[in-house]
Scaffold this motif. Structure first.
Motif, mmCIF file in Angstrom:
data_model
loop_
_atom_site.group_PDB
_atom_site.id
_atom_site.type_symbol
_atom_site.label_atom_id
_atom_site.label_comp_id
_atom_site.label_asym_id
_atom_site.label_seq_id
_atom_site.Cartn_x
_atom_site.Cartn_y
_atom_site.Cartn_z
ATOM 1 N N ILE A 1 0.805 -1.221 0.000
ATOM 2 C CA ILE A 1 0.000 0.000 0.000
ATOM 3 C C ILE A 1 0.840 1.274 0.000
ATOM 4 O O ILE A 1 0.340 2.355 -0.345
ATOM 5 N N ASP A 2 2.126 1.165 0.384
ATOM 6 C CA ASP A 2 2.934 2.370 0.560
ATOM 7 C C ASP A 2 4.200 2.372 -0.288
ATOM 8 O O ASP A 2 5.118 3.153 -0.037
ATOM 9 N N ALA A 3 4.235 1.510 -1.304
ATOM 10 C CA ALA A 3 5.323 1.499 -2.289
ATOM 11 C C ALA A 3 6.692 1.274 -1.682
ATOM 12 O O ALA A 3 7.700 1.778 -2.207
ATOM 13 N N ASP A 4 6.763 0.511 -0.588
ATOM 14 C CA ASP A 4 8.064 0.196 -0.005
ATOM 15 C C ASP A 4 8.496 -1.233 -0.310
ATOM 16 O O ASP A 4 9.553 -1.672 0.155
ATOM 17 N N GLY A 5 7.664 -1.964 -1.061
ATOM 18 C CA GLY A 5 8.042 -3.287 -1.522
ATOM 19 C C GLY A 5 7.527 -4.433 -0.693
ATOM 20 O O GLY A 5 7.263 -5.516 -1.229
ATOM 21 N N ASP A 6 7.406 -4.241 0.629
ATOM 22 C CA ASP A 6 6.877 -5.340 1.426
ATOM 23 C C ASP A 6 5.354 -5.340 1.358
ATOM 24 O O ASP A 6 4.713 -4.355 1.015
ATOM 25 N N LEU A 7 4.771 -6.476 1.697
ATOM 26 C CA LEU A 7 3.341 -6.686 1.492
ATOM 27 C C LEU A 7 2.566 -6.453 2.778
ATOM 28 O O LEU A 7 2.878 -7.030 3.822
ATOM 29 N N SER B 1 8.109 -4.741 9.272
ATOM 30 C CA SER B 1 9.176 -5.661 9.662
ATOM 31 C C SER B 1 10.527 -5.027 9.383
ATOM 32 O O SER B 1 10.762 -4.463 8.305
ATOM 33 N N PRO B 2 11.454 -5.101 10.337
ATOM 34 C CA PRO B 2 12.693 -4.315 10.242
ATOM 35 C C PRO B 2 13.722 -4.842 9.256
ATOM 36 O O PRO B 2 14.613 -4.100 8.851
ATOM 37 N N ALA B 3 13.631 -6.094 8.870
ATOM 38 C CA ALA B 3 14.709 -6.665 8.056
ATOM 39 C C ALA B 3 14.151 -7.495 6.908
ATOM 40 O O ALA B 3 14.354 -8.702 6.844
ATOM 41 N N THR B 4 13.424 -6.857 6.004
ATOM 42 C CA THR B 4 12.923 -7.575 4.838
ATOM 43 C C THR B 4 13.975 -7.578 3.740
ATOM 44 O O THR B 4 14.886 -6.752 3.719
ATOM 45 N N GLY B 5 13.817 -8.533 2.816
ATOM 46 C CA GLY B 5 14.807 -8.697 1.761
ATOM 47 C C GLY B 5 14.558 -7.798 0.564
ATOM 48 O O GLY B 5 13.650 -6.971 0.538
ATOM 49 N N HIS B 6 15.395 -7.990 -0.446
ATOM 50 C CA HIS B 6 15.200 -7.310 -1.720
ATOM 51 C C HIS B 6 14.056 -8.001 -2.469
ATOM 52 O O HIS B 6 13.596 -9.082 -2.087
ATOM 53 N N PHE B 7 13.631 -7.391 -3.576
ATOM 54 C CA PHE B 7 12.446 -7.918 -4.260
ATOM 55 C C PHE B 7 12.394 -7.420 -5.688
ATOM 56 O O PHE B 7 13.099 -6.458 -6.073
ATOM 57 N N ILE B 8 11.552 -8.067 -6.472
ATOM 58 C CA ILE B 8 11.111 -7.542 -7.758
ATOM 59 C C ILE B 8 9.590 -7.581 -7.769
ATOM 60 O O ILE B 8 8.973 -8.465 -7.176
ATOM 61 N N ARG B 9 8.995 -6.569 -8.390
ATOM 62 C CA ARG B 9 7.546 -6.526 -8.592
ATOM 63 C C ARG B 9 7.280 -6.371 -10.084
ATOM 64 O O ARG B 9 7.944 -5.569 -10.752
#
Length: 609
Positions: free
Chosen positions: A491-497, A515-523
Motif C-alpha cells: 500500500i505504501d510502495a516500499d516493496g513489502d506486502l 518488519s525491520p529486516a525484509t529482503g530485496h524484491f522484484i515486482r
C-alpha cells in the motif's frame, strides 16, 4: 420414511460426525439428519439442546529450534483514513448470513499506479427497500503513500444489497478494473468507465437468482480467447423462513447459528464472456452443475474459489472450497468443458475420508517453483489443509501435519487465507484470518473464542522441525479479531506486502508491514495484448542464484476477497536475478530484460511471432 440405501446411510454417518465435531447443532437436528440429511423441512415439536463435547486436541510436535525473523505489522486503519464499519443487519434471529460476509479487495481503480481498497457491506436484506444513501460498497483511494480517502460517491457507486464478496477484473479489456459483487439475493456487475462505475448487471445478464446466496467468485479466462469469464459459487439453499423454523440451539445460549449440514447445497453459475454480446450462463454445458447423491439439489456449498493451472498445461483449472461437503477440482478439458477430479486428485477430503468445513483457499508453488500446495482454512477443531502435489501431475497428499501447520491450526476457525512472502526472503509464508461464528461459543466450549488471533506461518525452508513455524508475536497482526475476508498488497510502495482483514459487524484491520529486516524484491505488473489484459493466469519464474522462484497472476484467492494484481517475488539478500520469464495464458514464453530490483517493472506481452 422410506428405507435408506447403503450410500445414504454412509453419508448420514459422516454428517452426524461433522455435527458432533462442530458442537453447534441441537440433538433435534442430528435426529433430522439421521432421518433424511438432505434437508430439514420442519422443526421438531419439542426443541432440544445439546452441550458441546469436550474436544481433545493432539499434542503439538516438538520442533527443532529455528531462528525466525522479526515480523512486525502495525494497525494503521484509522490513521490511514479507513472509517468503514461492517453492518450485518442483526435481527436477533441468528440468521446464518449475519456471520458469513464481508469480503475485500485491493485494486487500482483509477490507474494511478497504487493499490486502492474496496470493502463489502451487508446493510440491506433482499426483502428490504434499497438504501442508495448507504451503498453496500465503500471505495477508498490511495494517495500512493498509504493514506486513503473515501471516494465511493464520486466514483458513482450506489449499489445497495446484502453484500458478500468480490471478483475484480477488466472483463471488457478497456484498461479499467471492473467489479463483480456477490450477495444474498441478486448479484451485481459494476463496469469501470475511467474511474466511474456504471451498473452493467442487466446488460451483462449476470444477476443470478433473486433467492440465491452467492459467495466466492472469480474472473479468469477458461477458454484462452483473450477475455475474462466469470465463475460464481453459491453457498446453500437458504431463506429466513427455512433458517428460523429449524430452531438451532446451544445449551446456555439459546438460539444459535445453524450448521450448513442442515441446508441443501446449490449449483454455481458460470458465465462465458462473449464480448460485446455480454455473458452467457453455461454452467451445465461446462460441467459445473454437480448434483448431490440421490437428490436434485446441488452438491456444492461453496465459499472459496481459486483459479489455478494445476497441471501446468496452459489452461486454467478451478479449485473450489466447500463447507461440510467435499472440495472440488475442475480440470480444464481445453474444449470449453471441465472434468471434476477432486477425489482422484486427493483434495476432496481429509486423511480419514471426511469432508471438512472449508472456507478460504489458496494455491502456490511454495518450494522454489515445482511443488504446488493448496491450502484450505477449515472450521474450528479441524486442522487447516495443506495439500501438496510434487509430481507435476496433479495428485495431492495432505502434508499439514509433517509440514508444521496441522495441530497448530486445530483451534482456529479460519476464513481468509493466502500465501505471501512476509519478509521477502524468497520463500512463501502462509496467513489465515480467524474468528468464530458464535459470539458466545466460549460459554459452551472453553477452548473456543469468538475473537481469534490471525495465524502467520513463516516458511523456514527445509528445517529439521518442519517447513512452517507459527509466529506468535507479529505486532498487531496477531491481535484477536472476528476475521473473515483477507487480502494483501503493497500500500505504501516500499516493496513489502501489507495485509487487510475484515470483521463481522466491526471495522477492518489494515496492517502495515513494518518488519525491520525484509529482503530485496522484484515486482511485476503484466499487461496482456493477445491474452486477457490483466494477464490473469500468467506465470512468472525468476531464477535467483540458480534457484527458481515462481508467482502467478491470480488475484482471486482467500475468502470472498481479491489481492493486488502485480506479483512480488522476494530475493532475500540477493541484488541480482539470473533471469525472469513470463509464460502467458494460452502459452508463449517471454524473457524479461532490465528487471528493476527493489521496484516495479511493467511487462507488456510481446506480439506473437
Amino acid at each position: 420414511m422410506s428405507e435408506l440405501s447403503d450410500e445414504e446411510l454412509r453419508e448420514n454417518e459422516e454428517a452426524i460426525g461433522r455435527v458432533v465435531r462442530r458442537s453447534a447443532a441441537a440433538a433435534a437436528i442430528v435426529a433430522a439428519i439421521v432421518a433424511g440429511v438432505v434437508f430439514v423441512t420442519s422443526r421438531p415439536s419439542t426443541p432440544e439442546t445439546q452441550e458441546a463435547a469436550e474436544v481433545k486436541l493432539p499434542e503439538k510436535r516438538e520442533q527443532a529450534a529455528v531462528e525466525v525473523p522479526e515480523l512486525t505489522f502495525t494497525d494503521v486503519t484509522a490513521a490511514a483514513g479507513i472509517d468503514f464499519v461492517h453492518d450485518n443487519r442483526l435481527t436477533g434471529d441468528k440468521l446464518l448470513p449475519e456471520t458469513m460476509g464481508g469480503g475485500c479487495a485491493f485494486l487500482d481503480y483509477d490507474n494511478d499506479g497504487d493499490q486502492d481498497i474496496l470493502l463489502v457491506d451487508s446493510n440491506r436484506w433482499p426483502s428490504e427497500p434499497a438504501r442508495p444513501d448507504e451503498p453496500s460498497l465503500r471505495l477508498y483511494a490511495n494517495d500512493g503513500a498509504g493514506k486513503f480517502a473515501d471516494v465511493t460517491q464520486e466514483a458513482g457507486i450506489r449499489l445497495s444489497c446484502y453484500g458478500m464478496g468480490l471478483a475484480v477484473g477488466d472483463y471488457d479489456n478497456d484498461g479499467d478494473a471492473d467489479v463483480f459483487v456477490t450477495a444474498v439475493g441478486a448479484n451485481a456487475l459494476l463496469r469501470n468507465d475511467d474511474g466511474k462505475f456504471v451498473d452493467a448487471t442487466d446488460e451483462a445478464g449476470v444477476a443470478g437468482a433473486e433467492d440465491a446466496w452467492s459467495t466466492g467468485a472469480a474472473l479468469f479466462d477458461y477458454d484462452n480467447d483473450g477475455d475474462l469469464d466469470l465463475f460464481v459459487g453459491n453457498y446453500v439453499t437458504w431463506s429466513p423462513e427455512i433458517d428460523i423454523v429449524q430452531d438451532f440451539r446451544l445449551t446456555g445460549v439459546g438460539r444459535a447459528y445453524g450448521p450448513p449440514l442442515s441446508f441443501t447445497g446449490s449449483f454455481p453459475y458460470f458465465y462465458r464472456n462473449d464480448g460485446e454480446a455480454g455473458f452467457t450462463e453455461i454452467s451445465a454445458e461446462a460441467g459445473f452443475r454437480l448434483a448431490a447423491v440421490a437428490s436434485d439439489a446441488g452438491l456444492a456449498k461453496t465459499l472459496g474459489v481459486r483459479p489455478c493451472d494445476v497441471d501446468n498445461d496452459g489452461w486454467m483449472d478451478l479449485l473450489v472450497a466447500n463447507d461440510t461437503v467435499r472440495n472440488l477440482l475442475f480440470v480444464n478439458n481445453h474444449d470449453g468443458t471441465f472434468r471434476e477430479a477432486g477425489v482422484e486428485a486427493g483434495i476432496a477430503y481429509d486423511m480419514n475420508g471426511m469432508a471438512r468445513g472449508a472456507m478460504g483457499i489458496d494455491a502456490a508453488a511454495f518450494r522454489g517453483g515445482g511443488d504446488l500446495a493448496v491450502a484450505v482454512g477449515n472450521f474450528a477443531n479441524e486442522m487447516s489443509a495443506f495439500y501438496v502435489s510434487s509430481d507435476g501431475g496433479g495428485f495431492f497428499t495432505d502434508e499439514a501435519i509433517p509440514i508444521g501447520i496441522g495441530p497448530q491450526t486445530r483451534l482456529d476457525l479460519s476464513f481468509g487465507l493466502f500465501f505471501f512472502d512476509a519478509d521477502l526472503d524468497g520463500r512463501l509464508d502462509l496467513f489465515t484470518a480467524n474468528g468464530h461464528i458464535e459470539n458466545e461459543i466460549n460459554r459452551v466450549q472453553a477452548s473456543q473464542h469468538y475473537r481469534q488471533p490471525a495465524a502467520l506461518f513463516w516458511n523456514a525452508g527445509a528445517s529439521p522441525g518442519g517447513e512452517f513455524v507459527r509466529i506468535t508475536d507479529a505486532g498487531e497482526l496477531t491481535k484477536p479479531l472476528v476475521g473473515r475476508g483477507a487480502a494483501y498488497a503493497d500500500i505504501d510502495a516500499d516493496g513489502d506486502l501489507d495485509v487487510l482483514v475484515t470483521q463481522i459487524a466491526g471495522p477492518p484491520a489494515l496492517l502495515r508491514n513494518d518488519s525491520p529486516a525484509t529482503g530485496h524484491f522484484i515486482r511485476l505488473k503484466l499487461v496482456g495484448t493477445q491474452c486477457n489484459r490483466d494477464a490473469v493466469g500468467a506465470r512468472v519464474v525468476a531464477t535467483v542464484d540458480g534457484q527458481q522462484r515462481e508467482a502467478c497472476v491470480a488475484p482471486t484467492r482467500s475468502y470472498l476477497s481479491q489481492v493486488e494484481l502485480p506479483v512480488t517475488i522476494g530475493l532475500g539478500d540477493h541484488t541480482h536475478v539470473d533471469s525472469v520469464t513470463v509464460t502467458w495464458p494460452g502459452g508463449g514464453e517471454q524473457s524479461v530484460a532490465d528487471v528493476t530490483i527493489d521496484g516495479l517493472t511493467t511487462v507488456q506481452q510481446a506480439p506473437a511471432p
